[in-house]
Design an enzyme around this catalytic site. Sequence first.
Site, PDB file in Angstrom:
ATOM      1  N   LYS A  22       1.323  -1.132   0.141  1.00 40.34           N
ATOM      2  CA  LYS A  22      -0.463  -0.057  -0.227  1.00 40.34           C
ATOM      3  C   LYS A  22       0.689   1.129  -0.100  1.00 40.34           C
ATOM      4  O   LYS A  22       0.910   2.428  -0.886  1.00 40.34           O
ATOM      5  CB  LYS A  22      -0.583  -0.594   1.296  1.00 40.34           C
ATOM      6  N   ASN A  23       1.877   1.176   1.143  1.00 37.57           N
ATOM      7  CA  ASN A  23       2.340   2.866   1.346  1.00 37.57           C
ATOM      8  C   ASN A  23       3.751   2.509   0.040  1.00 37.57           C
ATOM      9  O   ASN A  23       3.866   3.952  -0.243  1.00 37.57           O
ATOM     10  CB  ASN A  23       2.623   2.758   2.224  1.00 37.57           C
ATOM     11  N   ARG A  92      -5.128  10.544   4.379  1.00 44.41           N
ATOM     12  CA  ARG A  92      -4.098  11.482   4.156  1.00 44.41           C
ATOM     13  C   ARG A  92      -2.945  11.397   3.327  1.00 44.41           C
ATOM     14  O   ARG A  92      -2.348  12.679   3.019  1.00 44.41           O
ATOM     15  CB  ARG A  92      -3.318  11.554   5.297  1.00 44.41           C
ATOM     16  N   CYS A 116      -4.930  13.189  12.186  1.00 40.43           N
ATOM     17  CA  CYS A 116      -5.466  11.739  12.065  1.00 40.43           C
ATOM     18  C   CYS A 116      -5.330  10.917  13.525  1.00 40.43           C
ATOM     19  O   CYS A 116      -5.280  11.358  14.892  1.00 40.43           O
ATOM     20  CB  CYS A 116      -5.078  10.733  11.292  1.00 40.43           C
ATOM     21  N   ARG A 121       0.384  14.728  13.038  1.00 41.51           N
ATOM     22  CA  ARG A 121       0.281  14.848  11.548  1.00 41.51           C
ATOM     23  C   ARG A 121       0.829  15.389  10.634  1.00 41.51           C
ATOM     24  O   ARG A 121      -0.425  15.432  10.022  1.00 41.51           O
ATOM     25  CB  ARG A 121       0.269  13.308  10.813  1.00 41.51           C
ATOM     26  N   ASP A 306       4.625   0.778  11.621  1.00 40.60           N
ATOM     27  CA  ASP A 306       3.929   0.212  11.439  1.00 40.60           C
ATOM     28  C   ASP A 306       3.614  -1.292  11.689  1.00 40.60           C
ATOM     29  O   ASP A 306       2.209  -2.070  11.645  1.00 40.60           O
ATOM     30  CB  ASP A 306       3.817   0.125   9.744  1.00 40.60           C
ATOM     31  N   ARG A 398      -8.590  -1.055   4.465  1.00 40.27           N
ATOM     32  CA  ARG A 398      -7.884   0.478   3.337  1.00 40.27           C
ATOM     33  C   ARG A 398      -6.810   0.257   3.413  1.00 40.27           C
ATOM     34  O   ARG A 398      -5.516   0.226   2.363  1.00 40.27           O
ATOM     35  CB  ARG A 398      -7.691   1.382   4.697  1.00 40.27           C
TER      36      ARG A 398
END
Length: 428
Positions: A22-23, A92, A116, A121, A306, A398
């Site tokens: 994802k990132n 974001r 968030c 952030r 994470d 997500r």
Amino acid sequence: MDKLIIEGGVPLRGSVRISGAKNAALPILFGALLHAGKSNISNLPALQDVATTLHLLRNLGIEFDKAGDVVALDASMLNSAKAPYELVRKMRASVLCLGPLLARNGFARVSLPGGCAIGARPIEQHLQGLEAMGAHITLDKGYVRAEAPEGGLQGCRYVFDMVTVGGTENLLMAATLANGTTVLENAAQEPEIVDLARALASMGAQIEGAGTSVITVTGQPRLGPMTHRVMPDRIEAGTYAAAAAITKGDVLLEGAELEHLDAVISKFGRAGVEVRREGDGLRVRHHGELHPVDVETQPFPGFPTDMQAQFMALMCVAEGSSTITEAIFENRFMHVPELNRMGADIKIKGRTAFIRGVEKLNGASVMATDLRASATLVISGLAAEGMTEVRRIYHLDRGYETIEKKLQGLGANVKRVPEDEPGIDTIP
Ligand code: EPU
């Protein structure tokens, strides 16, 4: 909205294919904005955040065709340079369109994301870096309004005040089309930065040092089409590794890369969990007791924030006491009260969680307000005695592709049901 119902106690066994990261996928999709033409990105994970990114790109005028995990984009036409609040507040990472839009278009208007669940952030590093490249930045009604100088962004030397993944990505993308050379110091070294740099290199960008703390970019007048396959998701892999370990299972993580998970594997090893390379992936095996291990999160190559919540699930049932310190985000312990509801013994003092291992966790109805915290509740439910109900799983959707199907494939007793179906809470 759906929830997951998990019956704990089944050791996970078998193999699971790790999806695209994802990132890495999100910045790479935004990177496609840098070329006024076609690009092709494969190994895209089927995630809500990817859908939100494509939605934002479509709003900007980009056309795309998605077939399975491949997306063909056509960014010939930009008919907007605005990232509206309703999309940025959902995700974001939408702020990552700022650098590419400004570099290509000379102008961008992007909603400020606000805080968030895991912290405030702020994005001042992104903005200061773009200013160092000559951009004129103003804040207006909750939006960042950025304008490049006449003749385009200028290469510069920028030293980040702190390590920021998104800040490094935004400036890296902007620098590819700037005039002259940009040197980014104290840059983030995450594997996702390296993957983005590779994707940009496929467009003709000149980048040196990605994966180190100093990245040098020689700006080009224009870039060509991007062709790129997204790297495997190291956090998804780490999450399934934690699930395998806590259930005393034996799981092959197909496609997972050892080098991306060094710090995590080292802590797993100290906890008594075996992780070794096998074929194109990693095999994770555990039996016996888990040993307590202290962890502090750090930017890469340190232990990733994470994976903090998932590792905590393991420590909840370890034989002894451990500490977990969260050094990246100021509010990333939302899973703690929920884990305590499942019978864990965790106390928080400042940025450190003090965990006393308990013999077992008990199933309960739980929910979390961010992605990795939700994943932890699933992992804990897999090991707990009895039934666990994890609510509000849109957070999971997500970041984890078909999580219940992947877990079912490993033998877990888990199902997805609508949130309003009667729950497990039968206590009158
Ligand atoms: N920070 C500032 N100012 C800035 C930028 C960052 O103070 O201008 C602070 C942040 O508030 C935070 C720290 O610096 O305390 C690190 O933030 P960073 O910018 O590195 O985080 P990010 O780019 O917003 C990405 C991932 C996160 C991951 C972090 C850290 C994406 C889309 N998101 O966020 O992933 O936790 O890096 O590794 O890449 C997740 O996947 O669950 C997730 C939250």
